[in-house]
Each structure stands twice: as C-alpha cells, then as structure tokens.
Design a protein around this motif. Structure first.
Motif, PDB file in Angstrom:
ATOM      1  N   LEU A  81      50.097  26.329 -50.238  1.00  0.00           N
ATOM      2  CA  LEU A  81      50.878  27.778 -49.905  1.00  0.00           C
ATOM      3  C   LEU A  81      51.628  28.432 -48.856  1.00  0.00           C
ATOM      4  CD1 LEU A  81      52.818  29.790 -51.498  1.00  0.00           C
ATOM      5  CD2 LEU A  81      50.783  31.327 -52.078  1.00  0.00           C
ATOM      6  N   GLU A  82      52.664  28.843 -48.429  1.00  0.00           N
ATOM      7  CA  GLU A  82      53.332  29.471 -47.446  1.00  0.00           C
ATOM      8  C   GLU A  82      54.422  29.952 -47.601  1.00  0.00           C
ATOM      9  OE1 GLU A  82      51.229  26.454 -43.864  1.00  0.00           O
ATOM     10  OE2 GLU A  82      53.470  25.843 -44.364  1.00  0.00           O
ATOM     11  N   PHE A  83      54.428  31.254 -46.139  1.00  0.00           N
ATOM     12  CA  PHE A  83      56.161  32.422 -46.678  1.00  0.00           C
ATOM     13  C   PHE A  83      56.016  32.932 -45.179  1.00  0.00           C
ATOM     14  CE2 PHE A  83      52.235  34.600 -48.422  1.00  0.00           C
ATOM     15  CZ  PHE A  83      52.624  35.859 -47.754  1.00  0.00           C
ATOM     16  N   THR A  84      57.660  32.671 -45.403  1.00  0.00           N
ATOM     17  CA  THR A  84      58.308  33.362 -43.790  1.00  0.00           C
ATOM     18  C   THR A  84      58.384  34.775 -44.942  1.00  0.00           C
ATOM     19  OG1 THR A  84      60.154  32.500 -44.363  1.00  0.00           O
ATOM     20  CG2 THR A  84      58.622  31.247 -42.456  1.00  0.00           C
ATOM     21  N   LEU A  85      58.429  35.822 -43.757  1.00  0.00           N
ATOM     22  CA  LEU A  85      59.326  37.311 -43.798  1.00  0.00           C
ATOM     23  C   LEU A  85      59.841  37.721 -42.764  1.00  0.00           C
ATOM     24  CD1 LEU A  85      56.304  38.984 -44.898  1.00  0.00           C
ATOM     25  CD2 LEU A  85      57.926  38.874 -46.889  1.00  0.00           C
ATOM     26  N   ALA A 174      57.725  36.603 -40.039  1.00  0.00           N
ATOM     27  CA  ALA A 174      56.852  36.566 -39.736  1.00  0.00           C
ATOM     28  C   ALA A 174      56.041  35.476 -40.531  1.00  0.00           C
ATOM     29  CB  ALA A 174      55.812  37.720 -40.096  1.00  0.00           C
ATOM     30  N   PHE A 175      55.112  34.699 -40.065  1.00  0.00           N
ATOM     31  CA  PHE A 175      54.775  33.420 -41.148  1.00  0.00           C
ATOM     32  C   PHE A 175      53.103  34.096 -41.670  1.00  0.00           C
ATOM     33  CE2 PHE A 175      52.481  29.005 -41.050  1.00  0.00           C
ATOM     34  CZ  PHE A 175      53.224  28.505 -41.840  1.00  0.00           C
ATOM     35  N   VAL A 176      53.187  33.479 -43.071  1.00  0.00           N
ATOM     36  CA  VAL A 176      51.967  33.689 -43.511  1.00  0.00           C
ATOM     37  C   VAL A 176      51.719  32.292 -44.342  1.00  0.00           C
ATOM     38  CG1 VAL A 176      50.828  34.710 -45.392  1.00  0.00           C
ATOM     39  CG2 VAL A 176      52.876  36.154 -44.204  1.00  0.00           C
ATOM     40  N   ALA A 177      50.673  31.946 -43.902  1.00  0.00           N
ATOM     41  CA  ALA A 177      49.855  30.423 -44.653  1.00  0.00           C
ATOM     42  C   ALA A 177      48.957  31.341 -45.399  1.00  0.00           C
ATOM     43  CB  ALA A 177      49.440  29.791 -43.572  1.00  0.00           C
ATOM     44  N   PHE A 178      48.542  30.768 -46.813  1.00  0.00           N
ATOM     45  CA  PHE A 178      48.033  31.723 -48.055  1.00  0.00           C
ATOM     46  C   PHE A 178      46.235  31.093 -47.818  1.00  0.00           C
ATOM     47  CE2 PHE A 178      45.552  31.597 -51.993  1.00  0.00           C
ATOM     48  CZ  PHE A 178      45.973  32.990 -52.591  1.00  0.00           C
ATOM     49  N   LYS A 179      46.567  30.158 -47.038  1.00  0.00           N
ATOM     50  CA  LYS A 179      44.724  29.589 -47.280  1.00  0.00           C
ATOM     51  C   LYS A 179      44.098  30.166 -45.824  1.00  0.00           C
ATOM     52  CE  LYS A 179      46.358  25.488 -43.743  1.00  0.00           C
ATOM     53  NZ  LYS A 179      45.232  26.366 -42.187  1.00  0.00           N
ATOM     54  N   ASP A 180      44.535  30.927 -45.044  1.00  0.00           N
ATOM     55  CA  ASP A 180      44.072  31.928 -44.061  1.00  0.00           C
ATOM     56  C   ASP A 180      44.132  32.343 -44.457  1.00  0.00           C
ATOM     57  OD1 ASP A 180      44.919  29.786 -42.420  1.00  0.00           O
ATOM     58  OD2 ASP A 180      46.533  30.655 -41.705  1.00  0.00           O
ATOM     59  N   VAL A 181      43.972  33.496 -45.400  1.00  0.00           N
ATOM     60  CA  VAL A 181      44.049  34.556 -46.427  1.00  0.00           C
ATOM     61  C   VAL A 181      43.687  34.589 -47.670  1.00  0.00           C
ATOM     62  CG1 VAL A 181      45.655  35.527 -44.672  1.00  0.00           C
ATOM     63  CG2 VAL A 181      46.115  34.849 -46.697  1.00  0.00           C
ATOM     64  N   GLU A 191      44.617  43.852 -47.457  1.00  0.00           N
ATOM     65  CA  GLU A 191      45.897  45.066 -46.933  1.00  0.00           C
ATOM     66  C   GLU A 191      45.598  43.692 -44.941  1.00  0.00           C
ATOM     67  OE1 GLU A 191      47.784  48.829 -45.092  1.00  0.00           O
ATOM     68  OE2 GLU A 191      47.022  48.846 -46.973  1.00  0.00           O
ATOM     69  N   THR A 192      46.566  43.876 -44.377  1.00  0.00           N
ATOM     70  CA  THR A 192      46.619  43.196 -43.402  1.00  0.00           C
ATOM     71  C   THR A 192      48.043  42.832 -42.221  1.00  0.00           C
ATOM     72  OG1 THR A 192      45.341  41.172 -42.179  1.00  0.00           O
ATOM     73  CG2 THR A 192      46.633  40.824 -43.851  1.00  0.00           C
ATOM     74  N   ALA A 193      48.172  42.545 -41.037  1.00  0.00           N
ATOM     75  CA  ALA A 193      49.636  42.829 -40.736  1.00  0.00           C
ATOM     76  C   ALA A 193      49.365  41.331 -39.668  1.00  0.00           C
ATOM     77  CB  ALA A 193      49.236  43.692 -39.986  1.00  0.00           C
ATOM     78  N   PHE A 194      50.656  40.924 -40.324  1.00  0.00           N
ATOM     79  CA  PHE A 194      51.069  40.023 -39.453  1.00  0.00           C
ATOM     80  C   PHE A 194      52.174  40.147 -38.026  1.00  0.00           C
ATOM     81  CE2 PHE A 194      49.443  38.641 -43.111  1.00  0.00           C
ATOM     82  CZ  PHE A 194      48.401  37.458 -44.025  1.00  0.00           C
ATOM     83  N   PRO A 195      51.472  39.568 -36.502  1.00  0.00           N
ATOM     84  CA  PRO A 195      52.978  39.312 -35.996  1.00  0.00           C
ATOM     85  C   PRO A 195      54.037  39.460 -36.392  1.00  0.00           C
ATOM     86  CG  PRO A 195      51.966  37.557 -35.854  1.00  0.00           C
ATOM     87  CD  PRO A 195      50.577  38.540 -37.075  1.00  0.00           C
ATOM     88  N   THR A 212      51.517  32.265 -34.289  1.00  0.00           N
ATOM     89  CA  THR A 212      51.279  33.240 -34.084  1.00  0.00           C
ATOM     90  C   THR A 212      52.278  33.524 -32.576  1.00  0.00           C
ATOM     91  OG1 THR A 212      50.446  31.270 -32.143  1.00  0.00           O
ATOM     92  CG2 THR A 212      48.394  32.379 -33.579  1.00  0.00           C
ATOM     93  N   GLY A 213      53.326  32.666 -31.888  1.00  0.00           N
ATOM     94  CA  GLY A 213      54.273  33.148 -31.362  1.00  0.00           C
ATOM     95  C   GLY A 213      53.424  33.441 -29.743  1.00  0.00           C
ATOM     96  N   SER A 214      54.032  33.720 -28.762  1.00  0.00           N
ATOM     97  CA  SER A 214      54.336  33.879 -27.166  1.00  0.00           C
ATOM     98  C   SER A 214      54.106  35.470 -27.941  1.00  0.00           C
ATOM     99  CB  SER A 214      54.703  33.630 -26.385  1.00  0.00           C
ATOM    100  OG  SER A 214      55.457  33.549 -26.573  1.00  0.00           O
ATOM    101  N   SER A 215      52.995  36.265 -26.471  1.00  0.00           N
ATOM    102  CA  SER A 215      52.524  37.386 -26.745  1.00  0.00           C
ATOM    103  C   SER A 215      54.022  37.952 -26.282  1.00  0.00           C
ATOM    104  CB  SER A 215      51.525  38.091 -25.663  1.00  0.00           C
ATOM    105  OG  SER A 215      52.201  37.651 -24.086  1.00  0.00           O
ATOM    106  N   SER A 216      55.217  37.570 -25.290  1.00  0.00           N
ATOM    107  CA  SER A 216      55.830  38.011 -24.759  1.00  0.00           C
ATOM    108  C   SER A 216      57.484  38.250 -25.831  1.00  0.00           C
ATOM    109  CB  SER A 216      56.685  37.150 -23.906  1.00  0.00           C
ATOM    110  OG  SER A 216      56.520  36.178 -24.446  1.00  0.00           O
ATOM    111  N   ARG A 217      56.896  37.231 -26.947  1.00  0.00           N
ATOM    112  CA  ARG A 217      57.935  37.521 -28.337  1.00  0.00           C
ATOM    113  C   ARG A 217      57.567  38.480 -29.422  1.00  0.00           C
ATOM    114  NH1 ARG A 217      60.554  31.568 -27.924  1.00  0.00           N
ATOM    115  NH2 ARG A 217      60.979  31.606 -25.636  1.00  0.00           N
TER     116      ARG A 217
END
Length: 409
Positions: A81-85, A174-181, A191-195, A212-217
C-alpha cells in the motif's frame, strides 16, 4: 460473563477460515509551513489522494501558509500500500496580472567616422611644395528627430505563485509508503507530517515523485492522522467502524468497560439470591461482578445498563419522584412493616429490584455516588472493539509467556 461470549466463540471459529482485510483511515489535517508566495486575493486548492487504483479529491480549500483541510479517506490494507497526496491550485485570473507595455525605440545611429579636413590637407601640400587652394566649408546637417515609440497591447506578467505551479495546476505532492508507518498506527491514532515536494522557480522541468525529495524542492508539509484497524474475519462490514472518530470512540468505550471503579463487600438480596447473602463485589465498567470468597472466581454478574433507578432506603423520596416510584415505595414499606435495614439501597430494573447494604456509611456513600453517576450514561461496547481488545490482550500475554517460563526454570 462477557456480553459477546457467543459471538466471540463464533468469531474464534471463523478467525482462521475467513478472509478479511485491514482498514486504513487517513485524515488529512492540512498543509503547514507552506513556503511559496501567497497571493493577496483568495486562492483555492484541492488535495487528491491516489493509491494507484482509486483517487479521491477534497473540496476546495483556501490557500494560506497554514491551510486546514480536515478530510478523511478510507483505504483497504495490502502489503504494498502506497499513496500520494497531490495539491493543485485553481488557476484563477488574478494569478496573472496585466501591465502596460511600450515599444522600445531603436538605438540612435552611430556617429560618422572622422576624416581629415581640407585645411589640414592644404597645409600639408604647402609644406611639400604644393599650390594652396581655397577652402570650401559645407553647411552643418540638422539631426533628424528620434522615432516615437508605438503603443503595444498589455504584457502578461506572472505573479510569484504561478511560477511554482505546473501547467495542470499542481503545486506539490507528498508520498506515503504505509509500511513505514504501519507499526505506529496499529489500532491507535498516529499523527505525523510528510514533506510536500514541488517546483523551485528556476526549475520548470517535471519533478518526479520522490520519497524524500531534495531540500530545495520541499515547499511545505502535509499533516496526517492515520489509524489501522486489523482484519476481523467473521464481522460483517456494516458492523465495522466507518470513520476514524468511530474507531477511537469504540476503543475508548471498550477500555472504559474494563476499568474497575469500586470494590467492597456487600450483602445482597434479590437477583440470584433468594435471601440475604454476603459477597465480595467488584464494579467493572457496566457490571457488578460477585466473586467467591474461596475460589476468587466470578459467580454472578449484574448488568447495570438495564438499571432504571438507584434508591436509598434510608432517605425519603425526592419531591420530583414519579407516581410509579411513590406507589412502589408505599407498597414495599407496607410489606416490610417496621423492618428497616441500615445502610441499605436498592437497584431498580424493569422486571425486578435488588437490595444491598454495606458495612459502613462511607462505603454506602461511594456506591450510591458511582451507581447514580452510571445510570443512563453507560457507553456502548461494540463487538469489533471488544475483539480488538482481546487480540491485544492475547498478544501481550504471548510476549510475557517466555519470560515466565524462563523465571520458572
């Protein structure tokens, strides 16, 4: 003793045979720490959840540095399970501002090259012996006026925000991989925050989705609440919770039903006792449980959810007592005659009355206070939450079994 004893036995029988999937509740609280130019006029955006199979878009929300969304989604759990917002901005007209523009006049012509004058040439001829000639000066030329600039149509200037928006309106993703949480939200709120990954103004190339994306983006964060409801085979879908709030409320109510609020010795008459019997009672959730003095096992349970009144036998009825209550008290008093038991009270049920008395006035006061507080305020205990609670209890006991075996050796 358990109100769902039969249902739980049936569930245990189907637990290994049935096939069920966990449910993931995702609540998007909002966008925070947004680091892009915010227009002065109201600007609107949507947030779309896409798990590769379905996508759902929220209603429009106003774009601000801290933008609340408060939208909930429900997903079916699977191993990958993965999803994007995706955050998309509505490209309203005020994002493009028209300003006047004039034509730039052409540059002035270069001055002519300097050539030697005839007077200087005559001097040279005289020096080398040439015959002098009369000089003729040309009249000076009047310079022509510069051309006037022609008016042009207004030029469209892009406001700061639109430089961060893709042609389809995407501001960030934002990208969320459910296995990570998954372990953090298993039968509990997390409750958490995603870049939130987006453009930089100098980079108009398509930004690939990155974990993760680069910090500049990174242009902000998406704040989420997540809750995992484990698979419960044998439970029909309509009996499962339909929202994150319902999940939290159900588990909270079930925990309430497991708490011991009061414990003492009471003498009982009524219910399963045809005469006065002294017992050790424990008030657990909505149940008064009687225990055997020798075996310490539960022998009887009184379900307080059916209780309609709590009466103090040693006090007169209040003025607001109903006519039925007054009639019942008069009939009972005439039957009991002069027999009055000190420190006694009774619980009224639709089909019966159960009377108790305590050993001390302090104990009676505590029981009356707690029982009167419970009347009409007992929360429900849903079956799915009871099963989840028992699963957790089984897991906790299995973790402690090896330790107990090692200690016994």
């Amino acid at each position: 003793m358990n109100e769902y004893a039969r249902e739980i036995r049936e569930y245990r029988a189907q637990e290994k045979l049935g096939k069920a999937y966990g449910k993931i509740f995702v609540k998007v609280l909002g966008i925070t720490r947004l680091n892009v130019p915010i227009p002065r006029l109201p600007t609107w955006f949507t947030c779309t959840l896409n798990n590769g199979i379905h996508f759902v878009t929220t209603p429009e929300c106003r774009l601000m540095g801290e933008s609340p969304i408060e939208q909930e989604f429900e997903l079916i759990e699977h191993s990958k399970l993965e999803f994007t917002l995706t955050m998309k901005v509505r490209r309203d007209a005020h994002l493009q501002v028209k300003v006047p523009q004039v034509e730039t006049p052409p540059p002035p012509p270069l001055p002519p090259a300097q050539v030697p004058s005839k007077s200087s040439m005559s001097g040279m001829r005289a020096f080398f012996g040439g015959s002098p000639k009369k000089n003729k000066t040309a009249p000076p030329k009047t310079p022509s006026p510069p051309p006037q600039p022609k008016p042009l149509p207004p030029r469209v200037v892009e406001e700061g925000l639109i430089r961060h928006i893709r042609p389809d309106g995407t501001l960030g993703r934002a990208f969320v991989a459910f296995k990570d949480v998954a372990s953090e939200c298993d039968t509990r709120l997390f409750e958490t925050a995603f870049p939130l990954v987006g453009y930089t103004p100098d980079d108009k190339a398509t930004v690939a989705t990155s974990r993760t994306g680069s910090s500049s983006r990174v242009i902000g964060e998406v704040v989420l609440q997540l809750f995992r409801l484990p698979p419960l085979p044998g439970i029909s879908p309509e009996k499962l919770p339909q929202s994150l709030d319902e999940c939290m409320r159900g588990l909270r109510h079930t925990s309430w039903h497991k708490i011991t609020y009061l414990e003492s010795v009471l003498t009982q008459n009524g219910g399963d006792c045809s005469s006065w019997r002294r017992r050790q009672f424990r008030l657990v959730g909505a149940k008064m449980i009687a225990f055997n003095d020798v075996t310490k096992k539960a022998t009887a349970t009184i379900d307080l959810r059916q209780m309609t009144a709590v009466e103090d036998d040693n006090e007169p009825l209040p003025p607001e007592a109903s006519h039925a209550t007054v009639s019942r008290r008069r009939a009972r008093d005439s039957y009991d005659g002069l027999l009055k038991i000190e420190r006694s009270f009774r619980l009224i049920f639709p089909e019966e009355e159960i009377e108790f008395y305590t050993d001390t006035d302090e104990e009676k006061s505590k029981w009356l206070q707690v029982l009167r507080t419970l009347k009409g305020r007992i929360p429900p205990n849903p079956l799915w939450a009871e099963l989840v609670w028992q699963q957790q209890e089984d897991f906790r006991s299995s973790r402690h079994e090896p330790d107990s075996l090692n200690r016994s050796r």
